[in-house]
Design an enzyme around this catalytic site. Sequence first.
Site, PDB file in Angstrom:
ATOM      1  N   ASP A   1      -8.164  -5.021  -0.539  1.00  5.95           N
ATOM      2  CA  ASP A   1      -8.588  -6.094  -1.443  1.00  5.95           C
ATOM      3  C   ASP A   1      -8.011  -7.507  -1.053  1.00  5.95           C
ATOM      4  O   ASP A   1      -8.593  -8.383  -2.035  1.00  5.95           O
ATOM      5  CB  ASP A   1      -7.973  -5.427  -2.554  1.00  5.95           C
ATOM      6  CG  ASP A   1      -8.482  -4.283  -3.191  1.00  5.95           C
ATOM      7  OD1 ASP A   1      -7.585  -3.344  -3.388  1.00  5.95           O
ATOM      8  OD2 ASP A   1      -9.559  -4.292  -3.009  1.00  5.95           O
TER       9      ASP A   1
ATOM     10  N   HIS B   1       0.941  -1.092   0.093  1.00  7.59           N
ATOM     11  CA  HIS B   1       0.058   0.074  -0.055  1.00  7.59           C
ATOM     12  C   HIS B   1       0.902   1.084   0.162  1.00  7.59           C
ATOM     13  O   HIS B   1       1.801   1.356   0.430  1.00  7.59           O
ATOM     14  CB  HIS B   1      -0.858   0.024   1.234  1.00  7.59           C
ATOM     15  CG  HIS B   1      -2.181   0.909   0.974  1.00  7.59           C
ATOM     16  ND1 HIS B   1      -1.965   2.338   1.155  1.00  7.59           N
ATOM     17  CD2 HIS B   1      -3.402   0.780   0.695  1.00  7.59           C
ATOM     18  CE1 HIS B   1      -3.132   2.758   1.167  1.00  7.59           C
ATOM     19  NE2 HIS B   1      -3.991   1.911   0.804  1.00  7.59           N
TER      20      HIS B   1
END
Length: 428
Positions: A364, A307
């Site tokens: 996700d 991320h």
Amino acid sequence: MADQATLKLEGKEFNLPVIIGTEDEKAIDINNLRDQTGYVTLDSGYKNTGATQSAITFLDGELGILRYRGYSIEDLAEKATFLEVAYLLIYGELPNQPELAKFEYDIKHRTMVNEDMRKIYDGFPVNAHPMGVMAALFSALTAFYPESLDPNRSPEKVNLTILRSMAKLPTLAAWAYKNSQGHPLNYPKNGLDYCSNFLHMMFALPAEEYKVDPVVADALNKLLILHADHEQNCSTSTVRLVGSSKASLYSAVSAGICALWGPLHGGANQEVIEMLEKIHADGGNVQKWIEKAKDKNDNFRLMGFGHRVYKNFDPRAKIIKKACDDVLKKLGINDPTLEIAQKLEEAALTDPYFIERKLYPNVDFYSGIIYRAIGIPTNMFTVMFAMGRLPGWIAQWKESRENAEPIGRPRQIYTGPKLRPFKSMNQR
Ligand code: SDX
């Protein structure tokens, strides 16, 4: 804490103001840098650049903190409904009972879309990806509500466009799915809550009575809350940039849907499930795929990992991982991809490559497993992400318009050829 930064350039010193946020985030204000110094800054991917000051969402990537308007994501995911969270993001405060009842009523009574929209669906091949269909249809709302195009729209007209956006996206999403299945379209039922109404429109069939499973509706409510906003991510920055030209909210959200579709962003949830299925089909050799993800000569990446901001656990991934166990147990589903996901996580979190780069599961990584458990088809996963992120996009667009932010127009450093004379065809 410094109150200014001093920049030394070409023998001169320039003082630049420092801005400190309510959570002690620090920024050097370069709004007048070029006028003062003749220099611009360069920051590929905006990794070090703040685009705005915002009061909507706070996240701390090092500590794994996420809050909407000051409320923790853990509290909201556990105790709120998605429409309560949408109201909080858009209007700034949690609604009281009358405010929530009116918000729910105003949305419930705008869930229908113009029947002419069906002609647009008919124009798509059945194998069209639902994200492409959604981007087109959401932008088409400008054709049915042209008053939304008025750049000087009144606050009342803005709010009507906000309510229509929240109300119609689930209908457009469910219709995109039904259209791709060759099934008859289901119309909204105003007696159902937001999540149950979407599930009804997605899965009801004329041949049998469809009853919404409360476990499924609750899981969907939690997933939508967890996706509702995430400060200045790629798609939200897109919505703000499009909105800065005074384009309509429908156009800005349509652009956000396109940005979210990318596999490095919201499209990752579909990629994760396809990756887990590929590893399962390959015999479940998790370590082999970890090595592939580390191999610079292999373009395979561990989707759902890493991320830009979180250099610790994505707090949403923690909540979704727990919800995965709960939902699959309650529904009596044994999904082998969940076991593979858990093994991948365990292997990656002990591997120096991932530890050095601070790569953790993101939102996700587990979400697709729940979506699949509640019956959502894989190519609709990113549509679900868009449905969750809609109130965040709306809130961020609304904030930037209310703050009268200027049109976004970044500078560049030119590296092309210097002035040269035109060459006629016989000189080339
Ligand atoms: C979302 O911004 C948001 O807030 C987004 C989001 C939201 O709510 O809006 O949180 C939603 O988009 C989540 C992210 C979903 N995407 C994925 O899961 C795709 C896989 N992850 C990556 O591609 C990547 O981690 C990004 C895109 C998420 C972040 O990319 P960055 O910040 O540009 O980092 P990078 O690509 O420069 O990677 C740094 C290093 C590199 O190695 P080195 O060149 O330093 O040797 O980490 C490696 C990368 O190769 N790396 C990975 C990896 N992610 C990064 N290696 C293997 N597998 C991965 N998943």
